[in-house]
Write an enzyme that holds these catalytic residues in place. Sequence first.
Site, short mmCIF file in Angstrom:
data_model
loop_
_atom_site.label_atom_id
_atom_site.label_comp_id
_atom_site.label_asym_id
_atom_site.label_seq_id
_atom_site.Cartn_x
_atom_site.Cartn_y
_atom_site.Cartn_z
N HIS A 298 0.81 -1.22 0.00
CA HIS A 298 0.00 0.00 0.00
C HIS A 298 0.84 1.27 0.00
O HIS A 298 0.43 2.28 -0.55
CB HIS A 298 -1.00 -0.03 1.14
CG HIS A 298 -2.07 -1.03 0.87
ND1 HIS A 298 -3.05 -0.80 -0.06
CD2 HIS A 298 -2.26 -2.28 1.31
CE1 HIS A 298 -3.83 -1.86 -0.15
NE2 HIS A 298 -3.36 -2.79 0.69
N GLU B 140 -11.11 -10.39 -6.54
CA GLU B 140 -9.72 -10.35 -6.07
C GLU B 140 -9.35 -11.57 -5.24
O GLU B 140 -8.30 -11.61 -4.63
CB GLU B 140 -9.44 -9.05 -5.29
CG GLU B 140 -10.37 -8.77 -4.13
CD GLU B 140 -10.08 -7.44 -3.45
OE1 GLU B 140 -9.01 -6.84 -3.66
OE2 GLU B 140 -10.95 -7.00 -2.69
N ASP C 272 -4.55 -8.12 -5.07
CA ASP C 272 -4.85 -9.22 -4.15
C ASP C 272 -5.00 -10.54 -4.89
O ASP C 272 -4.62 -11.58 -4.37
CB ASP C 272 -6.13 -8.90 -3.35
CG ASP C 272 -5.82 -8.00 -2.17
OD1 ASP C 272 -4.82 -8.25 -1.49
OD2 ASP C 272 -6.56 -7.03 -1.96
N CYS D 228 -8.78 -2.73 -11.78
CA CYS D 228 -8.35 -1.58 -10.99
C CYS D 228 -7.09 -1.88 -10.18
O CYS D 228 -6.59 -1.03 -9.47
CB CYS D 228 -9.47 -1.08 -10.08
SG CYS D 228 -9.91 -2.27 -8.81
C1 PEP Z 1 -6.51 -4.94 -5.58
O1 PEP Z 1 -6.46 -5.79 -4.70
O2 PEP Z 1 -6.08 -5.12 -6.73
C2 PEP Z 1 -7.07 -3.61 -5.31
C3 PEP Z 1 -7.23 -2.72 -6.26
O3 PEP Z 1 -7.38 -3.32 -4.01
P1 PEP Z 1 -6.29 -2.90 -2.89
O4 PEP Z 1 -5.01 -2.61 -3.61
O5 PEP Z 1 -6.85 -1.70 -2.23
O6 PEP Z 1 -6.23 -4.09 -2.03
MG MG Z 2 -7.57 -5.53 -2.89
#
Ligand code: PEP
Ligand code: MG
Length: 587
Positions: free
Chosen positions: A196, A438, A462, A509
């Site tokens: 993150h 995911e 994920d 995404c």
């Molecule tokens: C993902 O898991 O690809 C996603 C977009 O969500 P995050 O990165 O917030 O877990």
């Molecule tokens: Mg995610």
Amino acid sequence: MAAKPEFERRGISAAPGIVIGPAFVRDAERLHVPRTLVDATAVEGEVARFLQALSDTARELRAFKADIASRMGDDHARIFDAHLMILEDRMLIDETSAVVRNERLNAAAAFEKVIGKVIASIAGIEDEYLKERTIDVQDVRKRIIRNLLGKDTRAAHRPGEPSVLVAHDLSPSDTAQLDRSIVLGYVTDLGGRTSHTAILARSQGLPAVVGLENFVNRVETGDIVIVDGNAGSVIVNPTPTTIEQYENEIARFRDLEEQLLTLTGYPAHTLDGRSFTLSANLDSPDEVDSVIEHGGQGVGLFRTEYFFISQEYLPSEEEQYKVYRQVVERMEGKPVVIRTLDIGGDKIASYLNRSPELNPFMGWRGIRFCLTRKDIFKTQLRAIYRASAHGQVKIMFPMISQIEEVLRAKEICAEVREDLKRERYKLDENVPLGIMVETPSAVALADHYAREVDFFSIGTNDLIQYTMAVDRGNSKIAHLYQHLQPSILRLLRLTVEAARKRKIHVSVCGEMAGDPLSVPILIGLGIDEFSVSPNMIPEIKRIIRSVTFDECRALLRRVARFRTTNEIETEIDAFLKSRAHNGRNGP
Ligand code: PEP
Ligand code: MG
């Protein structure tokens, strides 16, 4: 004084761009304790402040102990007895008070001096039991000093001037709470490309290099560093020649970015006319300007949890409504996909007092949390539905791994809509509901999910982590985390096919959507939308506009036969190089 020698360290490129600036080394373990001289008349007050800090710390520890006892039993809670005994240690209390009185030192510095001696004396003894006690003493030390320094402790961990933040690790809440105007870039020992911290750095447009292993101990606050987020390297104490080289590189990179920005007004369609929606991922509401500036056609993923973890208390419905409404209004009718709270994993809000989990990424996260904390979930849904009266809102649920979760979430949405209507609020009753795909189980049952929801958004960050069993934030195994893994391509294909069959919208995404090498494959798969960090939009658009849909489909068919990531990447790389000059500036 002789100049410090220049050296370079290589890590993982987490966010593009280059920056040169002084380092600010943040070590959460190392508390900055100011030393000041106390006025003779204030000495007794300072001693009283120290005693107060001891009783505040004792109160905190007793509350902590009671909480652990109720959840894990008395045996576990007993570990705090040792901490509490340290607080009552006469020698510590008397000696610290004496240092304040005799040396007129502020309480925090006096206590640091006394406890430092205690730690040094125990550390020198060859006894496992005593060594363990050092950890308790260190813990108590930090708690007392935090209480003495008050709420400003965190501020002491932030740079006072624009700096490159160097840390062993940065949690999402650390990063979310940082003042962006003074952070030039991030450098961390831990972390992978889709951790993150890396995602946040990308969405903030700040260069970042992660996974540098033991870097924190090799650099000091004030050392000049160059963060090369493009190459994934950091140069410490650069010579004037190196600085000049990088300044030229910065200018070249800026020209390139400006050139790409000229594409802002043009659509994201291929040379043979297949069009794609190119929208942005939003971590914080203030990034919305950047979405507009870079020509985002909407917000494909609004990660609402950052708003929750960047403050010290649970935001109310009204506060949330204001934030969601502001984003929706700023997007002027363009779609905004608001993802419900994806808290858990590494995104923790301290005020929720959750007990630590052994496997947080496989734990009480996303929809699992919301379905057990229905109060928090409903408050958020109410705020989102109310914001839907001001533009085009879609709601998305994260971390779905069972169909029951979707059914339950939909029921709760219906309850919320009914409540709001009864209370005469304005709202869009047909807000589309979608899920993040995911988890591998969501892919396996994608055909069932496609009957229940209006859209899919594939969260590759994920999905790769769970499919490959590779922790997305672990630098040690970062080489095993690959977007273009053959198994991942198969899962993407299954998901897109299920969406196509039910004619529901499908976007990607995860960070894969913003990875240039993956773009022709996602085009070939026939997704509808790319949602990427705002500043990646122009580059992704350039690639989309330089290829044809047909050739991307042919490329996908070719790479589908390969068994290794390496073969797939080599094939795509050659393809993209042959199309590099196809860019168009016209409509
Ligand atoms: C993902 O898991 O690809 C996603 C977009 O969500 P995050 O990165 O917030 O877990
Ligand atoms: Mg995610």
